[in-house]
Write an enzyme that holds these catalytic residues in place. Sequence first.
Site, PDB file in Angstrom:
ATOM      1  N   GLU A  33       0.852  -1.199   0.000  1.00  0.00           N
ATOM      2  CA  GLU A  33       0.000   0.000   0.000  1.00  0.00           C
ATOM      3  C   GLU A  33       0.879   1.238   0.000  1.00  0.00           C
ATOM      4  O   GLU A  33       1.896   1.291   0.705  1.00  0.00           O
ATOM      5  CB  GLU A  33      -0.895  -0.050   1.242  1.00  0.00           C
ATOM      6  CG  GLU A  33      -2.316   0.392   1.023  1.00  0.00           C
ATOM      7  CD  GLU A  33      -3.131  -0.499   0.103  1.00  0.00           C
ATOM      8  OE1 GLU A  33      -3.167  -0.211  -1.109  1.00  0.00           O
ATOM      9  OE2 GLU A  33      -3.746  -1.464   0.595  1.00  0.00           O
ATOM     10  N   HIS A  34       0.504   2.221  -0.810  1.00  0.00           N
ATOM     11  CA  HIS A  34       1.292   3.452  -0.992  1.00  0.00           C
ATOM     12  C   HIS A  34       2.702   3.117  -1.502  1.00  0.00           C
ATOM     13  O   HIS A  34       3.659   3.832  -1.226  1.00  0.00           O
ATOM     14  CB  HIS A  34       1.355   4.275   0.303  1.00  0.00           C
ATOM     15  CG  HIS A  34       0.038   4.920   0.621  1.00  0.00           C
ATOM     16  ND1 HIS A  34      -0.354   6.114   0.088  1.00  0.00           N
ATOM     17  CD2 HIS A  34      -0.996   4.487   1.382  1.00  0.00           C
ATOM     18  CE1 HIS A  34      -1.573   6.419   0.535  1.00  0.00           C
ATOM     19  NE2 HIS A  34      -1.993   5.443   1.316  1.00  0.00           N
ATOM     20  N   THR A  35       2.798   2.019  -2.194  1.00  0.00           N
ATOM     21  CA  THR A  35       4.079   1.617  -2.776  1.00  0.00           C
ATOM     22  C   THR A  35       4.119   1.919  -4.275  1.00  0.00           C
ATOM     23  O   THR A  35       5.194   1.983  -4.863  1.00  0.00           O
ATOM     24  CB  THR A  35       4.290   0.096  -2.596  1.00  0.00           C
ATOM     25  OG1 THR A  35       3.048  -0.554  -2.907  1.00  0.00           O
ATOM     26  CG2 THR A  35       4.689  -0.243  -1.174  1.00  0.00           C
ATOM     27  N   ASP A  36       2.927   2.106  -4.878  1.00  0.00           N
ATOM     28  CA  ASP A  36       2.896   2.159  -6.349  1.00  0.00           C
ATOM     29  C   ASP A  36       3.429   3.464  -6.927  1.00  0.00           C
ATOM     30  O   ASP A  36       3.765   3.522  -8.100  1.00  0.00           O
ATOM     31  CB  ASP A  36       1.502   1.823  -6.906  1.00  0.00           C
ATOM     32  CG  ASP A  36       0.421   2.791  -6.476  1.00  0.00           C
ATOM     33  OD1 ASP A  36       0.650   3.607  -5.568  1.00  0.00           O
ATOM     34  OD2 ASP A  36      -0.684   2.721  -7.056  1.00  0.00           O
ATOM     35  N   ALA A 121     -15.015   3.808  -0.266  1.00  0.00           N
ATOM     36  CA  ALA A 121     -14.678   2.662   0.580  1.00  0.00           C
ATOM     37  C   ALA A 121     -13.275   2.142   0.304  1.00  0.00           C
ATOM     38  O   ALA A 121     -12.841   1.151   0.889  1.00  0.00           O
ATOM     39  CB  ALA A 121     -15.700   1.558   0.386  1.00  0.00           C
ATOM     40  N   GLY A 122     -12.555   2.810  -0.595  1.00  0.00           N
ATOM     41  CA  GLY A 122     -11.194   2.377  -0.908  1.00  0.00           C
ATOM     42  C   GLY A 122     -11.151   1.198  -1.853  1.00  0.00           C
ATOM     43  O   GLY A 122     -10.167   0.467  -1.918  1.00  0.00           O
ATOM     44  N   SER A 126     -13.488   5.124  -8.668  1.00  0.00           N
ATOM     45  CA  SER A 126     -13.093   6.076  -9.715  1.00  0.00           C
ATOM     46  C   SER A 126     -12.260   5.391 -10.798  1.00  0.00           C
ATOM     47  O   SER A 126     -12.456   5.650 -11.978  1.00  0.00           O
ATOM     48  CB  SER A 126     -12.365   7.278  -9.122  1.00  0.00           C
ATOM     49  OG  SER A 126     -11.242   6.864  -8.396  1.00  0.00           O
ATOM     50  N   ASP A 170      -4.657   0.999  -9.118  1.00  0.00           N
ATOM     51  CA  ASP A 170      -6.102   0.816  -9.247  1.00  0.00           C
ATOM     52  C   ASP A 170      -6.518   0.618 -10.701  1.00  0.00           C
ATOM     53  O   ASP A 170      -7.299  -0.275 -11.028  1.00  0.00           O
ATOM     54  CB  ASP A 170      -6.851   2.024  -8.668  1.00  0.00           C
ATOM     55  CG  ASP A 170      -6.435   2.315  -7.240  1.00  0.00           C
ATOM     56  OD1 ASP A 170      -5.738   1.477  -6.646  1.00  0.00           O
ATOM     57  OD2 ASP A 170      -6.810   3.390  -6.726  1.00  0.00           O
TER      58      ASP A 170
HETATM   59  C1  GLA Z   1      -5.077   4.832  -3.891  1.00  0.00           C
HETATM   60  C2  GLA Z   1      -4.297   5.172  -5.157  1.00  0.00           C
HETATM   61  C3  GLA Z   1      -3.350   4.038  -5.530  1.00  0.00           C
HETATM   62  C4  GLA Z   1      -2.492   3.599  -4.352  1.00  0.00           C
HETATM   63  C5  GLA Z   1      -3.355   3.383  -3.106  1.00  0.00           C
HETATM   64  C6  GLA Z   1      -2.535   3.118  -1.888  1.00  0.00           C
HETATM   65  O1  GLA Z   1      -5.948   3.773  -4.123  1.00  0.00           O
HETATM   66  O2  GLA Z   1      -5.169   5.422  -6.230  1.00  0.00           O
HETATM   67  O3  GLA Z   1      -2.553   4.422  -6.632  1.00  0.00           O
HETATM   68  O4  GLA Z   1      -1.469   4.512  -4.114  1.00  0.00           O
HETATM   69  O5  GLA Z   1      -4.191   4.504  -2.839  1.00  0.00           O
HETATM   70  O6  GLA Z   1      -1.827   1.949  -2.022  1.00  0.00           O
END
Ligand code: GLA
Length: 382
Positions: A33-36, A121-122, A126, A170
């Site tokens: 997560e938050h690695t991309d 909701a993550g 979108s 995503d």
């Molecule tokens: C959101 C962003 C992704 C990613 C996640 C965290 O979903 O759109 O690119 O950075 O947060 O992993």
Amino acid sequence: MTTEKITEIFQKFYGNELPEIYASPGRINLIGEHTDYNGSFVFPGAIDKGMTAAIRFNGTDKVRAYAIDLDESSEFGLNEEDLPKEGWAKYIFGVCREIIKRGGTVKGFDTVFTGDVPLGAGMSSSAALESTFAFALNDLLNLGIDKFELARIGQSTEHNYVGVKCGIMDQFASIFGKKGHLIRLDTKSMEYAYFPFDPKGYRLVLLDTVVKHELASSAYNKRRESCEHAARTIAKRHPEVEFLRDATLGMLDEVKGEISEEDYMRAKYVIEETQRVRDVSDALERGDYETVGAKMYETHHGMSKLYEVSCEELDFLNDVARAHGVTGSRVMGGGFGGCTINLVKDELYDSFIRDAKTQFSAKYGHEPKVYDVVISDGARRL
Ligand code: GLA
């Protein structure tokens, strides 16, 4: 909603000629997560919830769109100055603009769309919307854009028309998703591998806090800036470091005095998370879900204490999971609200859900929503 129903709504608005129907999914992410946006790894899968759109060219240079779930319409041209005012229409406009910027010709079209990915909701509603239109326009106009570029079109839409400096995960998952498989993606080389995901004896379930914090996108962009600043500072001594993915904790410690405490914490989380994705990938090869689960808890801890993208409600659900003996649990996606993703042994599933609902509603006055994860296919024509 069935395709018949969507077609019926389309015809009610735009006349009897039949539209084409396209769909794209939201996603989950097992770990990474938050690695991309740090050139590192992610481990997403597409889900059985997404966006579906009916679309037909209308012979004009205008787009007419109707958002079924919001009961709202928008009409806009395809030039840069035609940015629509409706938030949801910006995604469709952005996709058209990004295709045009890449040399594609986009013609005016009519569309209606609906979705069942819970908003905020993550689960990337979108990205599902962007992928649906990028995939549909590419297909209908024979633009010949490859799948990577379709994902980048969605990502650039976020950057340039929505204001979120997101990574590629995503949109990639929404386009490349494959039923029954998670995808390990290296966001630096864009190499990817499908991993069959059928954890016998376990279930993946999302618990949605139904909390969405304001300013999530500016906080997200701020995290990205911290990471980039840390990476640039390390690169002064270690020119081979392009992204935090290339850095070690040792390198980070060398520059500790040159960056803020906050940037240090953010970078530490990312470097550790990169290692966790590698560990989970090995554990999955062995079918070792206990290790997968342990790493998920570590990620939650890092996201909460170092990256600071969790919130009280998410931490609460994480604590409930741990106390219940759930194998793995963590905040999923960008954070600041949304869901936890939980890896639960079959025999604990019912009691865990019951516990989570009772304890959460006793504290916050409403139950979390529960979504069972079904790993599904990516963007497609129906
Ligand atoms: C959101 C962003 C992704 C990613 C996640 C965290 O979903 O759109 O690119 O950075 O947060 O992993």
